[in-house]
Motif scaffolding. Structure first.
Motif, PDB file in Angstrom:
ATOM      1  N   ILE A  51       8.144   2.881  12.116  1.00  0.00           N
ATOM      2  CA  ILE A  51       7.265   2.971  13.278  1.00  0.00           C
ATOM      3  C   ILE A  51       7.822   4.000  14.243  1.00  0.00           C
ATOM      4  O   ILE A  51       9.034   4.083  14.455  1.00  0.00           O
ATOM      5  CB  ILE A  51       7.114   1.578  13.944  1.00  0.00           C
ATOM      6  CG1 ILE A  51       6.084   1.619  15.061  1.00  0.00           C
ATOM      7  CG2 ILE A  51       8.461   1.041  14.439  1.00  0.00           C
ATOM      8  CD1 ILE A  51       5.660   0.214  15.532  1.00  0.00           C
ATOM      9  N   ARG A  52       6.934   4.802  14.809  1.00  0.00           N
ATOM     10  CA  ARG A  52       7.343   5.838  15.771  1.00  0.00           C
ATOM     11  C   ARG A  52       7.812   5.206  17.069  1.00  0.00           C
ATOM     12  O   ARG A  52       7.532   4.045  17.349  1.00  0.00           O
ATOM     13  CB  ARG A  52       6.186   6.799  16.028  1.00  0.00           C
ATOM     14  CG  ARG A  52       5.957   7.765  14.901  1.00  0.00           C
ATOM     15  CD  ARG A  52       5.676   9.178  15.413  1.00  0.00           C
ATOM     16  NE  ARG A  52       5.774  10.132  14.321  1.00  0.00           N
ATOM     17  CZ  ARG A  52       4.730  10.618  13.678  1.00  0.00           C
ATOM     18  NH1 ARG A  52       3.508  10.245  13.995  1.00  0.00           N
ATOM     19  NH2 ARG A  52       4.912  11.485  12.707  1.00  0.00           N
ATOM     20  N   PRO A  53       8.522   5.973  17.898  1.00  0.00           N
ATOM     21  CA  PRO A  53       9.082   5.418  19.140  1.00  0.00           C
ATOM     22  C   PRO A  53       8.054   4.749  20.032  1.00  0.00           C
ATOM     23  O   PRO A  53       8.321   3.689  20.605  1.00  0.00           O
ATOM     24  CB  PRO A  53       9.699   6.649  19.825  1.00  0.00           C
ATOM     25  CG  PRO A  53      10.076   7.541  18.693  1.00  0.00           C
ATOM     26  CD  PRO A  53       9.003   7.347  17.662  1.00  0.00           C
ATOM     27  N   SER A  54       6.874   5.345  20.134  1.00  0.00           N
ATOM     28  CA  SER A  54       5.853   4.766  21.015  1.00  0.00           C
ATOM     29  C   SER A  54       5.092   3.628  20.348  1.00  0.00           C
ATOM     30  O   SER A  54       4.328   2.927  21.006  1.00  0.00           O
ATOM     31  CB  SER A  54       4.861   5.845  21.426  1.00  0.00           C
ATOM     32  OG  SER A  54       4.137   6.283  20.292  1.00  0.00           O
ATOM     33  N   GLY A  55       5.256   3.480  19.036  1.00  0.00           N
ATOM     34  CA  GLY A  55       4.473   2.490  18.299  1.00  0.00           C
ATOM     35  C   GLY A  55       3.104   2.989  17.887  1.00  0.00           C
ATOM     36  O   GLY A  55       2.321   2.236  17.300  1.00  0.00           O
ATOM     37  N   SER A  56       2.813   4.251  18.159  1.00  0.00           N
ATOM     38  CA  SER A  56       1.472   4.802  17.923  1.00  0.00           C
ATOM     39  C   SER A  56       1.188   5.069  16.455  1.00  0.00           C
ATOM     40  O   SER A  56       0.031   5.208  16.057  1.00  0.00           O
ATOM     41  CB  SER A  56       1.308   6.111  18.699  1.00  0.00           C
ATOM     42  OG  SER A  56       2.271   7.064  18.251  1.00  0.00           O
ATOM     43  N   SER A  57       2.226   5.154  15.641  1.00  0.00           N
ATOM     44  CA  SER A  57       2.032   5.480  14.237  1.00  0.00           C
ATOM     45  C   SER A  57       3.017   4.693  13.382  1.00  0.00           C
ATOM     46  O   SER A  57       4.174   4.509  13.772  1.00  0.00           O
ATOM     47  CB  SER A  57       2.228   6.982  14.014  1.00  0.00           C
ATOM     48  OG  SER A  57       1.957   7.336  12.681  1.00  0.00           O
ATOM     49  N   THR A  58       2.517   4.247  12.236  1.00  0.00           N
ATOM     50  CA  THR A  58       3.344   3.489  11.306  1.00  0.00           C
ATOM     51  C   THR A  58       3.167   4.025   9.894  1.00  0.00           C
ATOM     52  O   THR A  58       2.204   4.756   9.607  1.00  0.00           O
ATOM     53  CB  THR A  58       2.959   1.997  11.325  1.00  0.00           C
ATOM     54  OG1 THR A  58       1.561   1.869  10.996  1.00  0.00           O
ATOM     55  CG2 THR A  58       3.211   1.365  12.683  1.00  0.00           C
ATOM     56  N   TYR A  59       4.096   3.640   9.026  1.00  0.00           N
ATOM     57  CA  TYR A  59       4.026   4.067   7.622  1.00  0.00           C
ATOM     58  C   TYR A  59       4.605   2.950   6.771  1.00  0.00           C
ATOM     59  O   TYR A  59       5.591   2.318   7.158  1.00  0.00           O
ATOM     60  CB  TYR A  59       4.812   5.366   7.429  1.00  0.00           C
ATOM     61  CG  TYR A  59       4.630   5.964   6.062  1.00  0.00           C
ATOM     62  CD1 TYR A  59       5.637   5.915   5.113  1.00  0.00           C
ATOM     63  CD2 TYR A  59       3.431   6.575   5.719  1.00  0.00           C
ATOM     64  CE1 TYR A  59       5.471   6.460   3.859  1.00  0.00           C
ATOM     65  CE2 TYR A  59       3.249   7.122   4.459  1.00  0.00           C
ATOM     66  CZ  TYR A  59       4.277   7.062   3.531  1.00  0.00           C
ATOM     67  OH  TYR A  59       4.096   7.595   2.289  1.00  0.00           O
ATOM     68  N   TYR A  60       3.962   2.696   5.611  1.00  0.00           N
ATOM     69  CA  TYR A  60       4.358   1.586   4.765  1.00  0.00           C
ATOM     70  C   TYR A  60       4.566   2.030   3.315  1.00  0.00           C
ATOM     71  O   TYR A  60       3.889   2.948   2.830  1.00  0.00           O
ATOM     72  CB  TYR A  60       3.280   0.501   4.771  1.00  0.00           C
ATOM     73  CG  TYR A  60       3.060  -0.123   6.122  1.00  0.00           C
ATOM     74  CD1 TYR A  60       2.100   0.380   6.994  1.00  0.00           C
ATOM     75  CD2 TYR A  60       3.815  -1.225   6.521  1.00  0.00           C
ATOM     76  CE1 TYR A  60       1.899  -0.197   8.239  1.00  0.00           C
ATOM     77  CE2 TYR A  60       3.607  -1.812   7.756  1.00  0.00           C
ATOM     78  CZ  TYR A  60       2.660  -1.290   8.613  1.00  0.00           C
ATOM     79  OH  TYR A  60       2.461  -1.869   9.835  1.00  0.00           O
ATOM     80  N   ALA A  61       5.446   1.334   2.638  1.00  0.00           N
ATOM     81  CA  ALA A  61       5.547   1.492   1.197  1.00  0.00           C
ATOM     82  C   ALA A  61       4.280   0.932   0.557  1.00  0.00           C
ATOM     83  O   ALA A  61       3.697  -0.027   1.069  1.00  0.00           O
ATOM     84  CB  ALA A  61       6.772   0.751   0.669  1.00  0.00           C
ATOM     85  N   ASP A  62       3.866   1.503  -0.544  1.00  0.00           N
ATOM     86  CA  ASP A  62       2.652   1.039  -1.217  1.00  0.00           C
ATOM     87  C   ASP A  62       2.746  -0.432  -1.602  1.00  0.00           C
ATOM     88  O   ASP A  62       1.741  -1.151  -1.591  1.00  0.00           O
ATOM     89  CB  ASP A  62       2.395   1.884  -2.462  1.00  0.00           C
ATOM     90  CG  ASP A  62       1.922   3.284  -2.131  1.00  0.00           C
ATOM     91  OD1 ASP A  62       1.995   4.154  -3.015  1.00  0.00           O
ATOM     92  OD2 ASP A  62       1.488   3.524  -0.980  1.00  0.00           O
ATOM     93  N   SER A  63       3.943  -0.878  -1.918  1.00  0.00           N
ATOM     94  CA  SER A  63       4.116  -2.252  -2.398  1.00  0.00           C
ATOM     95  C   SER A  63       3.854  -3.306  -1.333  1.00  0.00           C
ATOM     96  O   SER A  63       3.634  -4.477  -1.659  1.00  0.00           O
ATOM     97  CB  SER A  63       5.538  -2.428  -2.952  1.00  0.00           C
ATOM     98  OG  SER A  63       6.503  -2.127  -1.956  1.00  0.00           O
ATOM     99  N   VAL A  64       3.880  -2.908  -0.061  1.00  0.00           N
ATOM    100  CA  VAL A  64       3.688  -3.882   1.019  1.00  0.00           C
ATOM    101  C   VAL A  64       2.461  -3.585   1.876  1.00  0.00           C
ATOM    102  O   VAL A  64       2.111  -4.380   2.746  1.00  0.00           O
ATOM    103  CB  VAL A  64       4.930  -3.964   1.929  1.00  0.00           C
ATOM    104  CG1 VAL A  64       6.186  -4.240   1.109  1.00  0.00           C
ATOM    105  CG2 VAL A  64       5.095  -2.712   2.776  1.00  0.00           C
ATOM    106  N   LYS A  65       1.822  -2.462   1.611  1.00  0.00           N
ATOM    107  CA  LYS A  65       0.675  -2.056   2.427  1.00  0.00           C
ATOM    108  C   LYS A  65      -0.414  -3.109   2.374  1.00  0.00           C
ATOM    109  O   LYS A  65      -0.754  -3.615   1.304  1.00  0.00           O
ATOM    110  CB  LYS A  65       0.143  -0.717   1.927  1.00  0.00           C
ATOM    111  CG  LYS A  65      -0.677   0.056   2.908  1.00  0.00           C
ATOM    112  CD  LYS A  65      -0.995   1.443   2.377  1.00  0.00           C
ATOM    113  CE  LYS A  65       0.247   2.289   2.200  1.00  0.00           C
ATOM    114  NZ  LYS A  65      -0.047   3.653   1.716  1.00  0.00           N
ATOM    115  N   GLY A  66      -0.934  -3.476   3.542  1.00  0.00           N
ATOM    116  CA  GLY A  66      -1.972  -4.498   3.620  1.00  0.00           C
ATOM    117  C   GLY A  66      -1.430  -5.907   3.742  1.00  0.00           C
ATOM    118  O   GLY A  66      -2.181  -6.833   4.049  1.00  0.00           O
TER     119      GLY A  66
END
Length: 124
Positions: A51-66
């Motif tokens: 997660i970015r410092p502001s919380g504005s953007s996130t990124y997930y591994a495919d195995s946990v997405k959703g």
């Protein structure tokens, strides 16, 4: 010197939920990307979410997405990992880590401070 302390791990049945917390101290928490990684016995440490410092953007591994959601509360110097619909293959020690000031990266080499880890065990 920054310190990270994870909590919230435990034993849960498949399909259940857990919420991990990572409390930071020692420097400006809100200026840095925060990441969650996990390591199962005999396997390499793998990226889970960031997660970015502001919380504005996130990124997930495919195995946990959703299923997993990363969030942060900069006022409390804490980052969270909400884990839903857990599977036995999610069993691992989960670590939080401090990354760069902007880039959401998946390599453990891009994170320079680590917590001690918290065990998550999902029973089938």
């Amino acid at each position: 010197q920054v310190q990270l302390v994870e909590s919230g791990g435990g034993l849960v049945q498949a399909g259940g939920s857990l919420r991990l917390s990572c409390a930071a101290s020692g420097r400006t928490f809100s200026s840095y990307v925060m990441g969650w990684f996990r390591q199962a016995p005999g396997k390499e440490r793998e990226f889970v979410a960031a997660i970015r410092p502001s919380g504005s953007s996130t990124y997930y591994a495919d195995s946990v997405k959703g299923r997993f959601t990363i969030s942060r509360d900069n006022a409390k110097n804490t980052v969270y990992l909400q884990m839903n619909s857990l599977k036995p293959e999610d069993t691992a020690v989960y670590y939080c880590a401090v990354g760069s000031r902007f880039m959401l990266t998946t390599s453990p080499w891009d994170y320079n401070v680590w917590g001690q880890g918290t065990q998550v065990t999902v029973a089938s």
